[in-house]
Design an enzyme around this catalytic site. Structure first.
Site, mmCIF file in Angstrom:
data_model
loop_
_atom_site.group_PDB
_atom_site.id
_atom_site.type_symbol
_atom_site.label_atom_id
_atom_site.label_comp_id
_atom_site.label_asym_id
_atom_site.label_seq_id
_atom_site.Cartn_x
_atom_site.Cartn_y
_atom_site.Cartn_z
ATOM 1 N N ILE A 153 13.716 10.062 5.726
ATOM 2 C CA ILE A 153 13.934 9.443 4.411
ATOM 3 C C ILE A 153 13.503 10.424 3.320
ATOM 4 O O ILE A 153 12.408 11.018 3.416
ATOM 5 C CB ILE A 153 13.115 8.124 4.281
ATOM 6 C CG1 ILE A 153 13.315 7.226 5.524
ATOM 7 C CG2 ILE A 153 13.475 7.394 3.000
ATOM 8 C CD1 ILE A 153 14.734 6.824 5.814
ATOM 9 N N ALA A 205 1.890 2.487 -2.644
ATOM 10 C CA ALA A 205 2.869 2.056 -3.649
ATOM 11 C C ALA A 205 3.165 3.122 -4.694
ATOM 12 O O ALA A 205 4.072 2.961 -5.503
ATOM 13 C CB ALA A 205 2.358 0.790 -4.339
ATOM 14 N N ASP A 254 -8.376 2.767 -1.078
ATOM 15 C CA ASP A 254 -8.326 3.729 0.032
ATOM 16 C C ASP A 254 -8.279 2.907 1.313
ATOM 17 O O ASP A 254 -9.287 2.298 1.696
ATOM 18 C CB ASP A 254 -9.570 4.626 -0.009
ATOM 19 C CG ASP A 254 -9.589 5.607 1.163
ATOM 20 O OD1 ASP A 254 -8.664 5.562 2.009
ATOM 21 O OD2 ASP A 254 -10.533 6.402 1.247
ATOM 22 N N THR A 266 0.858 -1.192 0.000
ATOM 23 C CA THR A 266 0.000 0.000 0.000
ATOM 24 C C THR A 266 0.896 1.244 0.000
ATOM 25 O O THR A 266 2.070 1.173 0.378
ATOM 26 C CB THR A 266 -0.928 0.062 1.232
ATOM 27 O OG1 THR A 266 -0.155 0.373 2.400
ATOM 28 C CG2 THR A 266 -1.676 -1.245 1.435
ATOM 29 N N TYR A 292 0.535 12.176 14.231
ATOM 30 C CA TYR A 292 1.396 11.214 13.514
ATOM 31 C C TYR A 292 2.108 10.285 14.500
ATOM 32 O O TYR A 292 2.135 9.066 14.332
ATOM 33 C CB TYR A 292 2.399 12.017 12.683
ATOM 34 C CG TYR A 292 3.289 11.196 11.774
ATOM 35 C CD1 TYR A 292 2.803 10.684 10.572
ATOM 36 C CD2 TYR A 292 4.620 10.947 12.103
ATOM 37 C CE1 TYR A 292 3.624 9.950 9.732
ATOM 38 C CE2 TYR A 292 5.440 10.220 11.266
ATOM 39 C CZ TYR A 292 4.935 9.728 10.076
ATOM 40 O OH TYR A 292 5.753 8.995 9.240
ATOM 41 N N ALA A 349 1.287 9.480 17.545
ATOM 42 C CA ALA A 349 0.335 8.554 18.181
ATOM 43 C C ALA A 349 -0.048 7.439 17.210
ATOM 44 O O ALA A 349 -0.132 6.269 17.592
ATOM 45 C CB ALA A 349 -0.907 9.322 18.628
HETATM 46 N N1 NAD Z 1 9.718 9.743 4.506
HETATM 47 C C1 NAD Z 1 10.054 9.616 5.767
HETATM 48 O O1 NAD Z 1 10.967 10.305 6.269
HETATM 49 C C2 NAD Z 1 9.359 8.597 6.646
HETATM 50 C C3 NAD Z 1 9.905 8.368 7.904
HETATM 51 C C4 NAD Z 1 9.309 7.443 8.729
HETATM 52 C C5 NAD Z 1 8.175 6.775 8.315
HETATM 53 N N2 NAD Z 1 7.645 7.031 7.095
HETATM 54 C C6 NAD Z 1 6.436 6.286 6.733
HETATM 55 O O2 NAD Z 1 6.677 5.537 5.567
HETATM 56 C C7 NAD Z 1 5.461 5.375 4.838
HETATM 57 C C8 NAD Z 1 5.682 5.842 3.409
HETATM 58 O O3 NAD Z 1 6.030 7.211 3.454
HETATM 59 P P1 NAD Z 1 6.663 7.982 2.209
HETATM 60 O O4 NAD Z 1 7.693 8.864 2.744
HETATM 61 O O5 NAD Z 1 6.960 7.008 1.136
HETATM 62 O O6 NAD Z 1 5.382 8.888 1.838
HETATM 63 P P2 NAD Z 1 4.835 9.389 0.423
HETATM 64 O O7 NAD Z 1 3.973 10.545 0.734
HETATM 65 O O8 NAD Z 1 5.928 9.526 -0.553
HETATM 66 O O9 NAD Z 1 3.903 8.146 -0.038
HETATM 67 C C9 NAD Z 1 2.744 7.789 0.640
HETATM 68 C C10 NAD Z 1 1.758 7.176 -0.337
HETATM 69 O O10 NAD Z 1 0.590 6.757 0.405
HETATM 70 C C11 NAD Z 1 -0.534 7.012 -0.395
HETATM 71 N N3 NAD Z 1 -1.731 7.129 0.437
HETATM 72 C C12 NAD Z 1 -2.072 8.148 1.257
HETATM 73 N N4 NAD Z 1 -3.274 7.917 1.815
HETATM 74 C C13 NAD Z 1 -3.698 6.725 1.342
HETATM 75 C C14 NAD Z 1 -4.866 5.943 1.545
HETATM 76 N N5 NAD Z 1 -5.875 6.374 2.334
HETATM 77 N N6 NAD Z 1 -4.973 4.749 0.913
HETATM 78 C C15 NAD Z 1 -3.980 4.309 0.097
HETATM 79 N N7 NAD Z 1 -2.859 5.013 -0.154
HETATM 80 C C16 NAD Z 1 -2.723 6.213 0.456
HETATM 81 C C17 NAD Z 1 -0.219 8.323 -1.098
HETATM 82 O O11 NAD Z 1 -1.034 8.510 -2.257
HETATM 83 C C18 NAD Z 1 1.266 8.147 -1.429
HETATM 84 O O12 NAD Z 1 1.445 7.588 -2.721
HETATM 85 C C19 NAD Z 1 4.405 6.201 5.575
HETATM 86 O O13 NAD Z 1 3.656 5.358 6.413
HETATM 87 C C20 NAD Z 1 5.240 7.155 6.403
HETATM 88 O O14 NAD Z 1 4.558 7.578 7.552
HETATM 89 C C21 NAD Z 1 8.214 7.926 6.246
#
Ligand code: NAD
Length: 249
Positions: free
Chosen positions: A191, A14, A62, A12, A158, A160
């Protein structure tokens, strides 16, 4: 031989960042990838980057909507005849503000997507595997965040949600061990993905001073750990929390 040859994998979130990088590495390792995102266009763009495009399925899902998640399982069964044995919960959002100023809407939106969304996917796809006789086993990999542990200012919603995801994962690991379904949770640090584009440069500089490796992580560096947890190389890793932060905590 590729580590995940023929395995069916659901990711998800993706369509971007960590989820997209995971899809790319999964396909290199021989897996068939279901690239699920709320934004179908983004999911399709991810699949376009993969080897053997026709092996994979872009899917609009979703994660906040349990009915919609159930429908996605039906579509997957129609196309592949089996549920995925590897499930990665990477869909996530931020809606930052100080606690005293945070709207109820922003608080709920983040909990709904990050925590309830992970529950919806875990319960739907966990049931699909647990109800098979015999269960094929599986590996669920949830993306929480180091933010939950360190309690970032301005991210009460976030933080929580991510502590919740960690607890949810550890409970599932205990409940699903009897089905040989492993559940593990990652705590990425900072990241470089579209999610952090809204963070002001000043804040980024401040954080990087506290990261021993002195840089942000790459989505591919999270994907490597995801693929390890999906593979049989991690066959005794269950209920684990793995920090991937460059040493930041
Ligand atoms: N980037 C960072 O620094 C970081 C750090 C720690 C954790 N994370 C976690 O890693 C995961 C991925 O983050 P990322 O940085 O790749 O974010 P990103 O914003 O690049 O990608 C997130 C994706 O989730 C999709 N999305 C959002 N709501 C959705 C829903 N209701 N149903 C299906 N898809 C949905 C979005 O369309 C997007 O494509 C997240 O859970 C984020 O909290 C990210």
């Amino acid at each position: 031989m590729p580590a995940l040859l023929g395995k069916l994998v659901l990711v998800t979130g993706a369509g971007s960042g960590i989820g997209r990088a995971a899809c790319q590495l999964f396909s290199k390792e021989g897996a068939k990838v279901i690239a699920a995102d709320i934004d179908l266009n983004r999911a399709q763009n991810t699949v376009a980057l993969l080897n053997d495009i026709d092996e994979h399925l872009p899917l609009q899902v979703d994660v906040t909507n349990l009915q919609n998640v159930g429908l996605s399982l039906k579509k997957i069964m129609k196309r592949f005849s089996n549920p995925p044995t590897v499930v990665v919960n990477s869909a996530g959002i931020t809606r930052d503000n100080f606690l005293l100023k945070m709207s109820e809407e922003d608080f709920n939106a983040v909990i709904n997507t990050n925590l309830n969304g992970t529950f919806n996917i875990m319960q739907t796809f966990g049931n699909a595997l647990a109800n098979m006789d015999p269960s094929p086993g599986g590996s669920f990999i949830n993306i929480a965040s180091i933010a939950g542990k360190i309690a970032n200012i301005g991210q009460s919603n976030y933080n929580a949600s991510k502590v919740g995801v960690e607890a949810l994962t550890k409970t599932a690991a205990k409940e699903w061990g009897k089905f040989n379904i492993r559940c593990n949770v990652l705590l990425p640090g900072f990241i470089r993905t579209p999610m952090v584009e809204t963070v002001p440069d000043k804040v980024i500089e401040g954080i990087l001073r506290q990261v021993p490796l002195r840089r942000m992580g790459k989505p591919s560096e999270i994907a490597e750990v995801i693929v390890f947890l999906a593979s049989d190389k991690s066959s005794y890793v269950n209920g684990a929390t793995i920090e991937i932060t460059g040493g930041f905590f």
